[in-house]
Design a protein around this motif. Structure first.
Motif, short mmCIF file in Angstrom:
data_model
loop_
_atom_site.label_atom_id
_atom_site.label_comp_id
_atom_site.label_asym_id
_atom_site.label_seq_id
_atom_site.Cartn_x
_atom_site.Cartn_y
_atom_site.Cartn_z
N VAL A 142 -2.85 11.11 -0.70
CA VAL A 142 -3.31 9.85 -1.26
C VAL A 142 -3.37 8.80 -0.15
O VAL A 142 -2.36 8.52 0.50
CB VAL A 142 -2.41 9.37 -2.41
CG1 VAL A 142 -2.99 8.11 -3.03
CG2 VAL A 142 -2.26 10.45 -3.47
N THR A 186 -8.08 3.19 -2.94
CA THR A 186 -7.22 4.37 -3.04
C THR A 186 -8.10 5.60 -3.04
O THR A 186 -9.00 5.74 -3.89
CB THR A 186 -6.37 4.34 -4.33
OG1 THR A 186 -5.57 3.17 -4.35
CG2 THR A 186 -5.46 5.57 -4.40
N TRP A 187 -7.86 6.49 -2.09
CA TRP A 187 -8.64 7.72 -1.97
C TRP A 187 -7.69 8.91 -2.15
O TRP A 187 -6.68 8.99 -1.46
CB TRP A 187 -9.34 7.81 -0.61
CG TRP A 187 -10.04 6.55 -0.20
CD1 TRP A 187 -9.68 5.68 0.78
CD2 TRP A 187 -11.25 6.01 -0.77
NE1 TRP A 187 -10.56 4.64 0.86
CE2 TRP A 187 -11.55 4.81 -0.08
CE3 TRP A 187 -12.10 6.43 -1.79
CZ2 TRP A 187 -12.65 4.03 -0.37
CZ3 TRP A 187 -13.21 5.65 -2.09
CH2 TRP A 187 -13.47 4.48 -1.38
N THR A 188 -8.03 9.81 -3.07
CA THR A 188 -7.19 10.97 -3.35
C THR A 188 -7.90 12.24 -2.90
O THR A 188 -9.04 12.50 -3.28
CB THR A 188 -6.87 11.07 -4.85
OG1 THR A 188 -6.24 9.86 -5.26
CG2 THR A 188 -5.94 12.24 -5.12
N ASN A 198 1.47 11.04 -5.66
CA ASN A 198 0.88 9.92 -6.39
C ASN A 198 1.71 9.68 -7.64
O ASN A 198 1.77 10.54 -8.51
CB ASN A 198 -0.56 10.26 -6.77
CG ASN A 198 -1.29 9.05 -7.32
OD1 ASN A 198 -0.80 7.93 -7.25
ND2 ASN A 198 -2.47 9.28 -7.88
N LYS A 209 -9.07 -3.56 -1.90
CA LYS A 209 -8.05 -2.53 -1.99
C LYS A 209 -8.70 -1.22 -2.41
O LYS A 209 -9.48 -1.18 -3.36
CB LYS A 209 -6.97 -2.92 -3.00
CG LYS A 209 -5.82 -1.91 -3.08
CD LYS A 209 -4.70 -2.40 -3.98
CE LYS A 209 -3.54 -1.43 -3.98
NZ LYS A 209 -2.39 -1.91 -4.80
N HIS A 235 -4.05 4.92 0.89
CA HIS A 235 -4.09 3.55 0.38
C HIS A 235 -4.50 2.62 1.53
O HIS A 235 -3.87 2.64 2.59
CB HIS A 235 -2.71 3.11 -0.13
CG HIS A 235 -2.12 4.03 -1.17
ND1 HIS A 235 -2.37 3.90 -2.51
CD2 HIS A 235 -1.29 5.09 -1.04
CE1 HIS A 235 -1.72 4.83 -3.17
NE2 HIS A 235 -1.05 5.57 -2.30
N THR A 236 -5.53 1.82 1.30
CA THR A 236 -5.92 0.82 2.30
C THR A 236 -6.05 -0.54 1.63
O THR A 236 -6.44 -0.63 0.46
CB THR A 236 -7.26 1.19 2.98
OG1 THR A 236 -8.30 1.24 1.98
CG2 THR A 236 -7.17 2.53 3.67
N TYR A 237 -5.70 -1.57 2.38
CA TYR A 237 -5.77 -2.94 1.84
C TYR A 237 -6.16 -3.90 2.95
O TYR A 237 -5.67 -3.81 4.08
CB TYR A 237 -4.41 -3.34 1.27
CG TYR A 237 -4.38 -4.74 0.68
CD1 TYR A 237 -4.82 -4.98 -0.61
CD2 TYR A 237 -3.94 -5.82 1.43
CE1 TYR A 237 -4.81 -6.25 -1.16
CE2 TYR A 237 -3.93 -7.10 0.90
CZ TYR A 237 -4.36 -7.31 -0.38
OH TYR A 237 -4.35 -8.58 -0.92
N VAL A 258 0.81 -1.21 0.00
CA VAL A 258 0.00 0.00 0.00
C VAL A 258 0.85 1.26 0.00
O VAL A 258 0.34 2.35 -0.26
CB VAL A 258 -0.95 0.02 1.22
CG1 VAL A 258 -1.98 -1.08 1.12
CG2 VAL A 258 -0.18 -0.06 2.52
#
Length: 289
Positions: free
Chosen positions: A120, A141-143, A110, A139, A122-124, A54
């Motif tokens: 940015v 991804t938030w921006t 990013n 998974k 990132h989570t998983y 991540v």
């Protein structure tokens, strides 16, 4: 077996089952595929390891830990409070669950885009539960960017792949992108008592976090929750409608009547036919021959 077919079969492997698929390929096609000497298998294994990472600045990931958090920059005021909220969010949803590992990171760039206004997330999370015949990953991804005192812009992407194989074999894959949305960070003015309580909390726990930052974090977390609920609704619809509405929409035209086949009628006729013929067919089987 052709290399293209082997490549396709390996890539179609369910989460956590790549090695098992490779073992089967080696058994049925030993002349075409050798697990210990396969560049295709090595390529896919590398891709999967990278997918689980991540933090874009990290080349390896640890699979033995349950939770991993990485923060590559603390220059943006949102990084600290967002990290705390997301850690709490993941622990509430994933901590202590069988076969579950999860991790997250927050960066200020990013793909090497050095934008100090860009955050940015990132989570998983993955679940490999062999006893219950379940595996899969989630998974996201938030921006976050263009942060002002009143608004913040946010986009997102969620990738999901789940596999259940207790009674049958069902896989669901989803890649959902969320376009830019401008969120309002303005909330109702709290009462004087609430303001005092919040100020006391800020003084005790987060002395450098302003009220504006806290409201922005609240708006971001609210939007993440809303988008994740939307993904869950899509998955539920795919699961419930996979053999119903979706199949009805692609049912073929019958050759004589030129009308579309009715799935419900076909299913009922099939069941009736099986009930009538199964006992007769069983009595005709000769086990001695």
């Amino acid at each position: 077996m052709a290399d293209g077919a082997i490549h396709t079969i390996l890539r179609a492997a369910a989460p956590g089952h790549l090695d098992a698929v490779a073992d089967h390929l080696q058994t049925i096609a030993p002349k075409s595929f050798t697990k210990s000497n396969s560049s295709v298998l090595e390529e896919i294994q590398t891709e999967q390891k990278q997918f689980r990472i991540v933090d874009p600045g990290t080349s390896t990931t640890t699979t033995t830990t349950t939770a991993t958090t990485t923060t590559t920059s603390n220059h943006h005021p949102l990084v600290g409070p967002l990290t705390a909220k997301l850690q709490q969010y993941q622990q509430q949803n994933f901590a202590g669950k069988q076969g579950v590992t999860y991790r997250m990171s927050i960066t200020n760039n990013n793909n090497n885009n050095k934008d100090t206004d860009l955050v940015v997330i990132h989570t998983y999370a993955e679940k490999m539960d062999v006893p219950n015949r379940i595996s899969g990953y989630w998974k996201a991804t938030w921006t976050v960017q263009n942060v002002t005192n009143d608004t913040v812009d946010m986009t997102g992407r969620v990738q999901v792949h789940s596999y259940a194989y207790e009674e049958g074999n069902a896989q669901v894959k989803l890649d959902k992108e969320f376009p830019n949305q401008t969120l309002s960070t303005v909330v109702a003015v709290p009462s004087k008592q609430q303001q005092q309580q919040q100020q006391q909390k800020n003084d005790d726990d987060e002395p450098t976090t302003t009220t504006t930052t806290l409201m922005t974090v609240q708006a971001i977390m609210k939007q993440i929750t809303a988008w994740e609920l939307e993904v869950l609704a899509l998955l539920a619809a795919m699961n419930e409608g996979g053999t119903g509405e979706q199949l009805k929409s692609i049912r073929r035209v019958l050759p004589i009547t030129k009308t579309k086949m009715k799935w419900d009628v076909i299913a009922q006729r099939s069941v009736k036919t099986l009930k009538k013929t199964a006992p007769q067919a069983k009595s005709k089987v000769s086990y001695g021959s």
